[in-house]
Scaffold this active site. Structure first.
Site, PDB file in Angstrom:
ATOM      1  N   THR A 185       0.850  -1.186   0.000  1.00  0.00           N
ATOM      2  CA  THR A 185       0.000   0.000   0.000  1.00  0.00           C
ATOM      3  C   THR A 185       0.886   1.236   0.000  1.00  0.00           C
ATOM      4  O   THR A 185       2.074   1.163   0.317  1.00  0.00           O
ATOM      5  CB  THR A 185      -0.915   0.013   1.237  1.00  0.00           C
ATOM      6  OG1 THR A 185      -0.093   0.082   2.412  1.00  0.00           O
ATOM      7  CG2 THR A 185      -1.766  -1.247   1.290  1.00  0.00           C
ATOM      8  N   GLU A 328      -5.565  -3.900  -1.834  1.00  0.00           N
ATOM      9  CA  GLU A 328      -6.061  -5.087  -1.131  1.00  0.00           C
ATOM     10  C   GLU A 328      -7.131  -5.850  -1.899  1.00  0.00           C
ATOM     11  O   GLU A 328      -7.483  -6.972  -1.513  1.00  0.00           O
ATOM     12  CB  GLU A 328      -6.631  -4.677   0.236  1.00  0.00           C
ATOM     13  CG  GLU A 328      -5.583  -4.196   1.218  1.00  0.00           C
ATOM     14  CD  GLU A 328      -5.337  -2.691   1.169  1.00  0.00           C
ATOM     15  OE1 GLU A 328      -4.925  -2.120   2.193  1.00  0.00           O
ATOM     16  OE2 GLU A 328      -5.553  -2.081   0.097  1.00  0.00           O
ATOM     17  N   LYS A 438     -17.045  16.646   9.669  1.00  0.00           N
ATOM     18  CA  LYS A 438     -18.154  16.578  10.613  1.00  0.00           C
ATOM     19  C   LYS A 438     -18.426  17.978  11.143  1.00  0.00           C
ATOM     20  O   LYS A 438     -17.688  18.511  11.969  1.00  0.00           O
ATOM     21  CB  LYS A 438     -17.853  15.621  11.764  1.00  0.00           C
ATOM     22  CG  LYS A 438     -19.114  15.243  12.551  1.00  0.00           C
ATOM     23  CD  LYS A 438     -18.911  14.003  13.400  1.00  0.00           C
ATOM     24  CE  LYS A 438     -20.226  13.482  13.949  1.00  0.00           C
ATOM     25  NZ  LYS A 438     -20.069  12.247  14.735  1.00  0.00           N
ATOM     26  N   TRP A 443     -22.460  15.079   8.685  1.00  0.00           N
ATOM     27  CA  TRP A 443     -21.339  14.798   7.792  1.00  0.00           C
ATOM     28  C   TRP A 443     -21.455  15.581   6.486  1.00  0.00           C
ATOM     29  O   TRP A 443     -22.525  15.688   5.903  1.00  0.00           O
ATOM     30  CB  TRP A 443     -21.264  13.305   7.468  1.00  0.00           C
ATOM     31  CG  TRP A 443     -20.914  12.437   8.631  1.00  0.00           C
ATOM     32  CD1 TRP A 443     -21.726  11.541   9.274  1.00  0.00           C
ATOM     33  CD2 TRP A 443     -19.654  12.353   9.296  1.00  0.00           C
ATOM     34  NE1 TRP A 443     -21.059  10.920  10.297  1.00  0.00           N
ATOM     35  CE2 TRP A 443     -19.769  11.397  10.333  1.00  0.00           C
ATOM     36  CE3 TRP A 443     -18.417  13.001   9.118  1.00  0.00           C
ATOM     37  CZ2 TRP A 443     -18.725  11.063  11.175  1.00  0.00           C
ATOM     38  CZ3 TRP A 443     -17.364  12.668   9.973  1.00  0.00           C
ATOM     39  CH2 TRP A 443     -17.528  11.717  10.979  1.00  0.00           C
TER      40      TRP A 443
END
Length: 551
Positions: A185, A328, A438, A443
């Site tokens: 990654t 992944e 937030k 959100w």
């Protein structure tokens, strides 16, 4: 009762032998650092694979040695894609855009025994050579660059390695669960993590890529993966193209828009793939090239702005198709290809559907989970963390700590992305968990806000980050890059956004900057922006009002 089918392992030698026997005549074009384009065939690549197999044994590499590559998209890199796993060893592609410390960490953590490096990249890799503790040999691949070769016994040349090394036997890997390749990654938080693909996962991923609602690759296609071969195995396209028998065009080190467009036009490419920043860079020159052969353009890595996709529709008649996944997930997990229920939609409605990442590809399961782990309904409103499972989805990281928080107790991968799904299971990402804003307990999706900002014709790029606010906790700060030769005011931008988003989503601050910093894989680096504006504080009243924050 058991089935009575033959038990043949799903391994990459089958892909190699199939490509060699049935598609050996198909062409592979590679652009070098000097701009020259060389053309070879799949058959010639397979001969290199055979010579590499003999060379690996002659060098005394372990039966499961990690074969590191530090290379662009080239035909010799493609040979290594096959040679490592087909001899039972493990291909380890290293991201050339990482920092030196990360490259050292990755090569040592993977325990690479040998590293293949393009000559044009020697200047990056060689200063790190003495810190790569497990690497016994560095093999330099010629790509038209003039970098001087180090005078060191560990340094070999690719062409020299292949001389007088015939191999005529069949390749055989009997255990389909054996490691075939590994990628790390990008390590935006902590050290990069190793993802290990098996032969089985790679073969199944390649088969899924050929499906009509994924990429629909066939023998008649000409595939140009612009997405780097060091980035999640170029989204699996090299393996899928070889399995289908498609021709390949590999752009090498030159990512200049004119060079890429020239390859697309000259070689009559039909399928291509890259991150949105690449597609943005080509826009000013799209009309200068004949791209009539292109039928399918994949875009992933970050959200595709609707305005960008529509630009391609208007210029060449082909939209950008969202694909979503990560290292992944090998990486294809969803594709935003059109479905039958889209058939009667207007162009404006179709443009809206293209903003979605689409439903899962065959054999991938997807669910949304809230903060408590409860599964969310597919009503296109209930957002949750995207979690996935399937035969090419990682179940653990290489040499990682136990009880990794990236996996749920029942074995699903927690992606860190937040999204909603409609009734057909089509995913729409609204943000990364760490990038959501937030504000007053509600959100705000930085991704959706960015897309609406980038819909302004004077905006080239935009990234939105959260900045602390004394009353609301966090408020959005928009970092905006204006198109060359244009001028744009804050008032003009807010006027553009006002009818498009809720009033309390409007950014409290707008910073005009020269460019958006990028990660090693071409995504917006919000981590860099947050560091740059860590002391930023909003002045004056907020666009957010108490009533508008209430539910």
């Amino acid at each position: 009762m058991l089935g009575l089918m033959q038990d043949r392992p799903l391994t990459l030698p089958h892909l190699l032998h199939r490509a060699e026997r049935y598609f050996g005549h198909k062409e592979i074009a590679t652009a070098g650092a000097d701009g020259a384009v060389s053309v070879s065939t799949i058959g010639e690549v397979c001969q290199k694979v055979r010579r590499l197999a003999t060379a690996f044994d002659a060098l005394g590499l372990a039966a499961d040695a990690r074969i590191g590559t530090f290379c662009w998209n080239t035909v010799d890199h493609l040979a290594l894609y096959l040679a490592a796993p087909c001899t039972g060893r493990v291909l380890h592609t290293i991201n050339i855009r990482l920092f030196g410390d990360q490259i050292i960490y990755i090569a040592n953590h993977a325990q690479d025994e040998i590293l293949f490096v393009d000559r044009s990249l020697l200047g990056i890799l060689w200063p790190l050579a003495d810190e790569l503790s497990s690497v016994k040999y560095f093999v330099v691949i010629e790509d038209g660059a003039s970098n001087e070769l180090p005078d060191d016994p560990r340094v070999l040349t690719f062409d020299g390695l292949l001389q007088n090394r015939p191999y005529d036997g069949e390749f055989r890997v009997t255990d389909e669960h054996r490691a075939a390749a590994m990628c790390y990654t990008s390590g935006t938080t902590g050290n990069p993590k190793g993802v290990v693909y098996s032969h089985r996962s790679t073969v199944l991923h390649s088969l899924a890529a050929l499906a009509a609602d994924v990429t629909g690759l066939s023998e008649s296609d000409v595939v140009m993966p612009i997405v780097p071969m060091f980035h999640a195995n170029s989204w699996g396209l090299p393996y899928a193209a070889l399995l289908a028998g498609a021709s390949l065009v590999l752009p090498g080190p030159n990512m200049d828009p004119a060079a890429l467009l020239g390859l697309l036009a000259d070689h009559r490419v039909t399928v291509t793939a890259a991150v949105p920043t690449i597609w943005m860079s080509l826009v000013p020159m799209l009309d200068d090239y004949d791209l009539s052969s292109v039928r399918f353009i994949l875009s992933g890595g970050s959200a595709v702005p609707k305005a960008l996709s529509q630009t391609y529709v208007h210029s060449i008649g082909v939209p950008l198709t969202h694909v979503w996944g990560m290292t992944e997930t090998s990486p294809l997990a969803t594709t935003g290809t059109p479905r039958s229920h889209h058939a009667r939609l207007s162009e404006d409605q179709l443009a809206a559907t293209r903003e979605r990442q689409g439903p899962p590809v065959p054999l991938v399961q997807l669910r949304l989970a809230d903060d408590n782990g409860a599964e969310q309904p597919w009503d296109d409103r209930s957002a949750g963390e995207v979690q996935v499972a399937g035969p090419w989805i990682a179940g653990a990281y290489y040499r990682s700590d136990a009880n990794d928080s990236a996996f749920t107790p029942d074995g699903w991968l927690r992606t860190g992305d937040v999204g909603v799904c409609d009734e057909f299971g089509s995913l729409l990402l609204v943000d990364r968990t760490k990038d959501l804003i937030k504000s007053g307990g509600e959100w705000i999706s930085s991704v959706q806000l960015e897309n609406e900002i980038m819909a302004h014709p004077k905006v080239a790029e935009a990234a939105v980050i959260a900045v602390p606010h004394e009353r609301w906790g966090e408020r959005p700060l928009a970092c905006v890059v204006v198109q060359p030769g244009e001028s744009l005011s804050v008032e003009e931008l807010i006027e553009h956004l006002t009818p498009r988003v809720s009033r309390w989503w409007l950014p409290d601050g707008v910073e005009f900057i020269d460019s958006i910093p990028k990660t090693s894989v071409g995504k917006f680096s919000k981590k860099t922006l947050r560091a740059r504006f860590e002391n930023y504080r909003f002045i004056g009243p907020s666009a957010a009002q108490p009533a508008e924050h209430s539910t």
